[in-house]
Design a protein around this motif. Structure first.
Motif, short mmCIF file in Angstrom:
data_model
loop_
_atom_site.label_atom_id
_atom_site.label_comp_id
_atom_site.label_asym_id
_atom_site.label_seq_id
_atom_site.Cartn_x
_atom_site.Cartn_y
_atom_site.Cartn_z
N VAL A 75 1.29 -1.47 -0.06
CA VAL A 75 -0.51 0.41 -0.08
C VAL A 75 0.66 1.46 -0.28
O VAL A 75 1.67 1.37 0.32
CB VAL A 75 -0.98 0.49 1.01
CG1 VAL A 75 -2.19 -1.30 1.15
CG2 VAL A 75 -0.11 0.49 2.62
N VAL A 76 0.05 2.30 -0.65
CA VAL A 76 0.89 3.95 -0.41
C VAL A 76 0.47 4.13 1.18
O VAL A 76 -1.20 4.20 1.45
CB VAL A 76 0.75 4.59 -1.75
CG1 VAL A 76 1.26 5.84 -1.58
CG2 VAL A 76 1.28 3.97 -2.59
N VAL A 77 1.31 4.58 1.68
CA VAL A 77 1.15 5.26 2.96
C VAL A 77 1.22 7.02 2.90
O VAL A 77 2.61 7.45 3.25
CB VAL A 77 1.51 4.03 4.40
CG1 VAL A 77 0.98 5.14 5.67
CG2 VAL A 77 1.77 3.09 4.02
N LYS A 78 0.61 7.75 3.30
CA LYS A 78 0.75 9.22 3.08
C LYS A 78 1.18 9.34 4.73
O LYS A 78 0.63 9.34 5.41
CB LYS A 78 -0.44 10.00 3.17
CG LYS A 78 -0.22 11.59 2.64
CD LYS A 78 -1.57 12.42 2.22
CE LYS A 78 -1.35 13.47 2.15
NZ LYS A 78 -2.36 14.08 1.43
N TYR A 79 2.56 9.96 4.77
CA TYR A 79 3.23 10.27 6.33
C TYR A 79 2.64 11.41 5.79
O TYR A 79 2.69 12.21 7.46
CB TYR A 79 4.47 9.55 5.65
CG TYR A 79 5.35 9.54 6.58
CD1 TYR A 79 5.15 9.31 8.14
CD2 TYR A 79 6.57 10.90 7.30
CE1 TYR A 79 6.01 8.98 9.46
CE2 TYR A 79 7.39 10.92 8.51
CZ TYR A 79 6.90 9.54 9.61
OH TYR A 79 6.99 10.33 10.74
N GLU A 80 3.36 12.76 5.68
CA GLU A 80 2.92 13.84 5.17
C GLU A 80 2.60 14.96 3.86
O GLU A 80 1.81 14.04 2.70
CB GLU A 80 4.37 14.75 5.81
CG GLU A 80 5.06 14.77 7.26
CD GLU A 80 6.76 14.85 7.31
OE1 GLU A 80 7.02 15.59 6.05
OE2 GLU A 80 7.17 14.66 8.04
N TYR A 85 4.95 6.63 1.15
CA TYR A 85 5.69 5.74 1.44
C TYR A 85 5.30 4.22 0.87
O TYR A 85 4.15 3.67 1.05
CB TYR A 85 6.48 5.65 3.05
CG TYR A 85 7.13 6.52 3.75
CD1 TYR A 85 8.60 6.43 2.67
CD2 TYR A 85 7.13 7.63 4.39
CE1 TYR A 85 10.01 7.31 3.55
CE2 TYR A 85 7.69 8.66 4.21
CZ TYR A 85 8.87 8.41 3.93
OH TYR A 85 10.05 9.42 4.76
N LEU A 86 5.91 2.73 0.48
CA LEU A 86 6.00 1.52 0.25
C LEU A 86 5.66 1.41 1.01
O LEU A 86 6.98 1.21 2.08
CB LEU A 86 5.85 1.28 -1.21
CG LEU A 86 5.78 2.08 -2.64
CD1 LEU A 86 6.35 1.34 -3.70
CD2 LEU A 86 4.67 2.51 -2.99
N LYS A 87 4.52 0.47 1.54
CA LYS A 87 4.69 -0.60 2.66
C LYS A 87 3.23 -2.18 2.52
O LYS A 87 2.61 -1.30 1.94
CB LYS A 87 4.49 0.09 4.68
CG LYS A 87 5.40 1.06 4.28
CD LYS A 87 6.19 0.46 5.45
CE LYS A 87 7.83 1.87 5.26
NZ LYS A 87 8.42 1.94 4.98
#
Length: 164
Positions: A75-80, A85-87
């Motif tokens: 998945v693509v995680v929106k950090y800011e 990031y891909l996780k």
């Protein structure tokens, strides 16, 4: 057709029909690249060898319109604001996640992870995944900072899946 030349193609007549087509193309591109396909730059080696340590990808936001992420999904995680990031999802809401000598345990059972190629030996005590959250980590478990930097994330921060 008679009268069609390369010059007509390169310098079209500015008619209302042409301007409407141009506006439709621009609006479609804006919607696709503004909301459905988001460009992502992959930094770091937390997903090696599944994904290269640096590279470009698109996030497909439509991946979870009708379905929720599942165990094993990348998945693509929106950090800011514009940092993505891909996780990999390793825990669902209600699961208990732990790591012992680098091995993943979900609800007390060891999980086989064929995509993890680099060995690690760190430990993480059991953590309960809250409702509305997922537990995500990178495939490169030898980077022990990854587990502390991510882990449990709110479902609203998972914005899609990588296109390729």
């Amino acid at each position: 057709m008679a009268g069609d030349t390369i010059g007509d193609f390169l310098h079209p007549k500015l008619t209302w029909k042409f301007l409407l087509r141009l506006a439709a193309v621009a609006l479609t591109a804006y919607l696709i690249f503004g909301y459905l396909l988001i460009p992502c730059i992959i930094h770091g080696g937390s997903m090696e060898p599944t994904y290269a340590s640096t590279g470009f990808n698109f996030c497909w936001r439509g991946a979870f319109f009708f379905d929720k992420p599942k165990i094993g999904d990348v998945v693509v995680v929106k950090y800011e604001d514009r940092v993505f990031y891909l996780k990999r999802v390793v825990g669902m809401p209600g699961d208990t996640i732990s790591f012992y000598e680098g091995k993943l345990y979900r609800n007390g059972q060891q999980v086989e992870e064929p995509y993890v190629k680099l060995p690690s030996d760190w430990n993480l005590p059991p953590r309960h995944v809250e409702k509305g959250h997922y537990y995500v980590v990178g495939d490169n478990r030898s980077m022990d900072i990854d587990i502390h930097q991510f882990g449990q994330v709110a479902a609203k921060r998972i914005i899609g899946a990588p296109l390729w």
